[in-house]
Write a protein that holds these residues in place. Structure first.
Motif, PDB file in Angstrom:
ATOM      1  N   ALA A  16       0.824  -1.218   0.000  1.00  0.00           N
ATOM      2  CA  ALA A  16       0.000   0.000   0.000  1.00  0.00           C
ATOM      3  C   ALA A  16       0.852   1.260   0.000  1.00  0.00           C
ATOM      4  O   ALA A  16       0.394   2.317  -0.427  1.00  0.00           O
ATOM      5  N   CYS A  74      -6.089  -2.308   3.804  1.00  0.00           N
ATOM      6  CA  CYS A  74      -5.419  -1.067   3.430  1.00  0.00           C
ATOM      7  C   CYS A  74      -4.686  -1.267   2.104  1.00  0.00           C
ATOM      8  O   CYS A  74      -3.925  -2.220   1.948  1.00  0.00           O
ATOM      9  N   THR A  75      -4.930  -0.359   1.148  1.00  0.00           N
ATOM     10  CA  THR A  75      -4.310  -0.436  -0.172  1.00  0.00           C
ATOM     11  C   THR A  75      -3.679   0.909  -0.515  1.00  0.00           C
ATOM     12  O   THR A  75      -3.817   1.881   0.232  1.00  0.00           O
ATOM     13  N   ALA A  76      -3.035   0.955  -1.663  1.00  0.00           N
ATOM     14  CA  ALA A  76      -2.470   2.225  -2.134  1.00  0.00           C
ATOM     15  C   ALA A  76      -3.569   3.269  -2.281  1.00  0.00           C
ATOM     16  O   ALA A  76      -3.354   4.445  -1.984  1.00  0.00           O
ATOM     17  N   SER A  77      -4.761   2.861  -2.700  1.00  0.00           N
ATOM     18  CA  SER A  77      -5.847   3.838  -2.830  1.00  0.00           C
ATOM     19  C   SER A  77      -6.299   4.349  -1.470  1.00  0.00           C
ATOM     20  O   SER A  77      -6.727   5.493  -1.347  1.00  0.00           O
ATOM     21  N   THR A  78      -6.170   3.538  -0.430  1.00  0.00           N
ATOM     22  CA  THR A  78      -6.472   3.996   0.935  1.00  0.00           C
ATOM     23  C   THR A  78      -5.523   5.125   1.317  1.00  0.00           C
ATOM     24  O   THR A  78      -5.956   6.179   1.797  1.00  0.00           O
ATOM     25  N   ASP A  80      -3.762   7.013  -0.652  1.00  0.00           N
ATOM     26  CA  ASP A  80      -4.013   8.167  -1.520  1.00  0.00           C
ATOM     27  C   ASP A  80      -5.211   8.985  -1.040  1.00  0.00           C
ATOM     28  O   ASP A  80      -5.151  10.211  -0.993  1.00  0.00           O
ATOM     29  N   LYS A  81      -6.307   8.315  -0.685  1.00  0.00           N
ATOM     30  CA  LYS A  81      -7.489   9.078  -0.249  1.00  0.00           C
ATOM     31  C   LYS A  81      -7.242   9.784   1.076  1.00  0.00           C
ATOM     32  O   LYS A  81      -7.724  10.893   1.295  1.00  0.00           O
ATOM     33  N   ARG A  83      -4.285  10.901   2.059  1.00  0.00           N
ATOM     34  CA  ARG A  83      -3.383  12.010   1.714  1.00  0.00           C
ATOM     35  C   ARG A  83      -4.189  13.174   1.123  1.00  0.00           C
ATOM     36  O   ARG A  83      -4.002  14.326   1.503  1.00  0.00           O
ATOM     37  N   ARG A  84      -5.085  12.880   0.199  1.00  0.00           N
ATOM     38  CA  ARG A  84      -5.903  13.941  -0.419  1.00  0.00           C
ATOM     39  C   ARG A  84      -6.818  14.598   0.611  1.00  0.00           C
ATOM     40  O   ARG A  84      -7.012  15.808   0.606  1.00  0.00           O
ATOM     41  N   GLU A 143     -11.737  -1.961   5.325  1.00  0.00           N
ATOM     42  CA  GLU A 143     -10.523  -1.184   5.075  1.00  0.00           C
ATOM     43  C   GLU A 143      -9.783  -0.803   6.356  1.00  0.00           C
ATOM     44  O   GLU A 143      -8.562  -0.736   6.371  1.00  0.00           O
TER      45      GLU A 143
END
Length: 157
Positions: A16, A74-78, A80-81, A83-84, A143
């Motif tokens: 992730a 938990c993934t890379a998109s987790t 990323d969201k 962080r954003r 998640e």
């Protein structure tokens, strides 16, 4: 050490984080991608002591993803969201069932450093970070779930 499909749970969390500079706090475990290892003082001193040990190896970092090793959803998109969502706030945390998951967040490193008490061992993470400005990010199903036992993993799968 719990595994998922023969892989240590930590390997999924490392996935992730992509190619980020990663510090893992705890005893070294073979068979994982290269990371830097640290130990909290004292060993087993809890999440705040672990956070302090990890931060000590990342003096130039401006943003920190703080993730438990057993967050199988938990993934890379987790990341990323989170962080954003953090924006100008001190941190962004996943929230599931109305509860903050203190070990699934992205934080301003300066805010974390300022919040760590001199005596970190045995201190609750929510007490240390709870007064910072936090954005709550709704977790997708599973998640924010941590896996402490094989039964937890079966339930999530």
């Amino acid at each position: 050490m719990l595994t998922d499909g023969g892989r240590p749970l930590l390997a999924g969390v490392l996935d992730a984080l992509g190619d980020a500079d990663v510090v893992v706090v705890g005893p070294e475990r073979p068979g994982l991608r290269p990371v830097r290892w640290a130990r909290e003082d004292p060993p087993g001193g809890g999440p705040v002591a672990a956070l302090a040990a990890g931060l000590a190896l990342l003096p130039e970092a401006t943003e920190i993803a703080l993730l438990a090793a057993d967050l199988t959803g938990c993934t890379a998109s987790t990341v990323d969201k989170l962080r954003r969502a953090r924006g100008a706030a001190d941190g962004a945390l996943l929230v599931a069932d109305g509860r903050r998951q203190w070990l699934a967040g992205v934080w301003r490193a300066a805010a974390l450093r300022a919040a760590i008490p001199a005596e970190a061992a045995g201190t609750a993470l929510r007490r240390v970070l709870g007064d910072l400005s936090i954005v709550e990010v709704p977790a997708a199903p599973g998640e924010a779930a941590d896996v402490d036992t094989p039964e937890d993993l079966r339930r999530l799968r």
